[in-house]
Motif scaffolding. Sequence first.
Motif, PDB file in Angstrom:
ATOM      1  N   THR A  92       0.809  -1.437  -0.155  1.00  0.00           N
ATOM      2  CA  THR A  92      -0.140   0.011   0.035  1.00  0.00           C
ATOM      3  C   THR A  92       0.926   1.160  -0.038  1.00  0.00           C
ATOM      4  O   THR A  92       0.764   2.301  -0.666  1.00  0.00           O
ATOM      5  CB  THR A  92      -1.136  -0.015   1.342  1.00  0.00           C
ATOM      6  OG1 THR A  92      -1.790  -1.356   1.317  1.00  0.00           O
ATOM      7  CG2 THR A  92      -1.992   1.064   1.234  1.00  0.00           C
ATOM      8  N   LEU A  93       1.910   1.371   0.937  1.00  0.00           N
ATOM      9  CA  LEU A  93       2.870   2.354   0.836  1.00  0.00           C
ATOM     10  C   LEU A  93       3.598   2.531  -0.263  1.00  0.00           C
ATOM     11  O   LEU A  93       3.648   3.659  -0.964  1.00  0.00           O
ATOM     12  CB  LEU A  93       3.912   2.188   2.191  1.00  0.00           C
ATOM     13  CG  LEU A  93       4.926   3.266   1.993  1.00  0.00           C
ATOM     14  CD1 LEU A  93       4.186   4.722   2.409  1.00  0.00           C
ATOM     15  CD2 LEU A  93       5.706   2.835   3.382  1.00  0.00           C
ATOM     16  N   SER A 119       2.402   1.647  -3.332  1.00  0.00           N
ATOM     17  CA  SER A 119       1.626   2.122  -4.380  1.00  0.00           C
ATOM     18  C   SER A 119       1.501   3.626  -4.250  1.00  0.00           C
ATOM     19  O   SER A 119       1.174   4.310  -5.233  1.00  0.00           O
ATOM     20  CB  SER A 119       0.024   1.421  -4.039  1.00  0.00           C
ATOM     21  OG  SER A 119       0.342  -0.023  -4.374  1.00  0.00           O
ATOM     22  N   ILE A 120       1.208   4.010  -3.149  1.00  0.00           N
ATOM     23  CA  ILE A 120       1.059   5.589  -2.706  1.00  0.00           C
ATOM     24  C   ILE A 120       2.248   6.354  -3.225  1.00  0.00           C
ATOM     25  O   ILE A 120       1.979   7.302  -4.047  1.00  0.00           O
ATOM     26  CB  ILE A 120       0.835   5.829  -1.467  1.00  0.00           C
ATOM     27  CG1 ILE A 120      -0.693   5.262  -0.979  1.00  0.00           C
ATOM     28  CG2 ILE A 120       0.846   7.273  -1.072  1.00  0.00           C
ATOM     29  CD1 ILE A 120      -0.975   5.355   0.574  1.00  0.00           C
ATOM     30  N   ILE A 121       3.440   5.805  -3.167  1.00  0.00           N
ATOM     31  CA  ILE A 121       4.581   6.553  -3.498  1.00  0.00           C
ATOM     32  C   ILE A 121       4.870   6.599  -5.055  1.00  0.00           C
ATOM     33  O   ILE A 121       5.043   7.746  -5.412  1.00  0.00           O
ATOM     34  CB  ILE A 121       6.105   5.785  -2.612  1.00  0.00           C
ATOM     35  CG1 ILE A 121       6.042   6.295  -1.130  1.00  0.00           C
ATOM     36  CG2 ILE A 121       7.169   6.414  -3.339  1.00  0.00           C
ATOM     37  CD1 ILE A 121       6.961   5.420  -0.587  1.00  0.00           C
ATOM     38  N   ILE A 139       2.333   6.369  -7.255  1.00  0.00           N
ATOM     39  CA  ILE A 139       1.065   7.175  -7.709  1.00  0.00           C
ATOM     40  C   ILE A 139       1.740   8.826  -7.433  1.00  0.00           C
ATOM     41  O   ILE A 139       1.354   9.511  -8.341  1.00  0.00           O
ATOM     42  CB  ILE A 139      -0.059   6.876  -6.770  1.00  0.00           C
ATOM     43  CG1 ILE A 139      -0.592   5.602  -7.526  1.00  0.00           C
ATOM     44  CG2 ILE A 139      -1.377   8.109  -7.392  1.00  0.00           C
ATOM     45  CD1 ILE A 139      -1.885   4.977  -6.798  1.00  0.00           C
ATOM     46  N   SER A 140       2.090   8.977  -6.462  1.00  0.00           N
ATOM     47  CA  SER A 140       2.623  10.269  -6.097  1.00  0.00           C
ATOM     48  C   SER A 140       3.774  10.658  -7.001  1.00  0.00           C
ATOM     49  O   SER A 140       3.639  11.936  -7.762  1.00  0.00           O
ATOM     50  CB  SER A 140       3.304  10.575  -4.639  1.00  0.00           C
ATOM     51  OG  SER A 140       2.126  10.227  -3.796  1.00  0.00           O
TER      52      SER A 140
END
Length: 193
Positions: free
Chosen positions: A17-18, A20-22, A24-25
């Motif tokens: 999850t982390l 993926s967030i990184i 996408i950012s």
Amino acid sequence: MSASQKRASQIVNNFFTLASIIMISVVITLYSKYGPKVKKEVRVNSNLECQKQTFTFDSITRPELLKDASYFFKNGLYVLSGGFTKPRFGKFYLKNKISVDEADSFFRSSIAFAQRENPVKYLKIKYEIIENDKNDPRKKDEKSKSFAGTILSSFRINGKEVFMMETNFLHYDKNEIKNRIECTIKAFKHNAK
């Protein structure tokens, strides 16, 4: 499933999850920085017919005050303040062609709203007739020497500029200066609807 397996599974899920967030950012940041740019048209003037005759630039500097400026203008609550800027290196030809009083009368006739005497609150129409200094050594190209002068007008409320216009005139001629002043007023009326 034991508690240690659940914890390990949760750690893996949190890690992905982390990650993926990184990712996408990073993608959003790169896209916004290097992605296709939408060109915004630069507004040079109000695109009136009279503004196409010579170089003309106008700008709405405080759109929130345009309504008040229009009200003062239409009710004759305006004050004219004008003058000349003499050339630094050349001869001052405009002094024999037009006076500040004549320029004021050109503004008044173009405005067509009777000016009230001594208004308390008013729109200040400040203008400067600037003679082109063709002998200025900094002016190298023919384009900068091709016009006789510029009329720089500023419409202000309480010292805050609402609208400004800069327009060139090509000849030392009263009628041409009058036409440029009329164009200035038309542009203000067009923008202060």
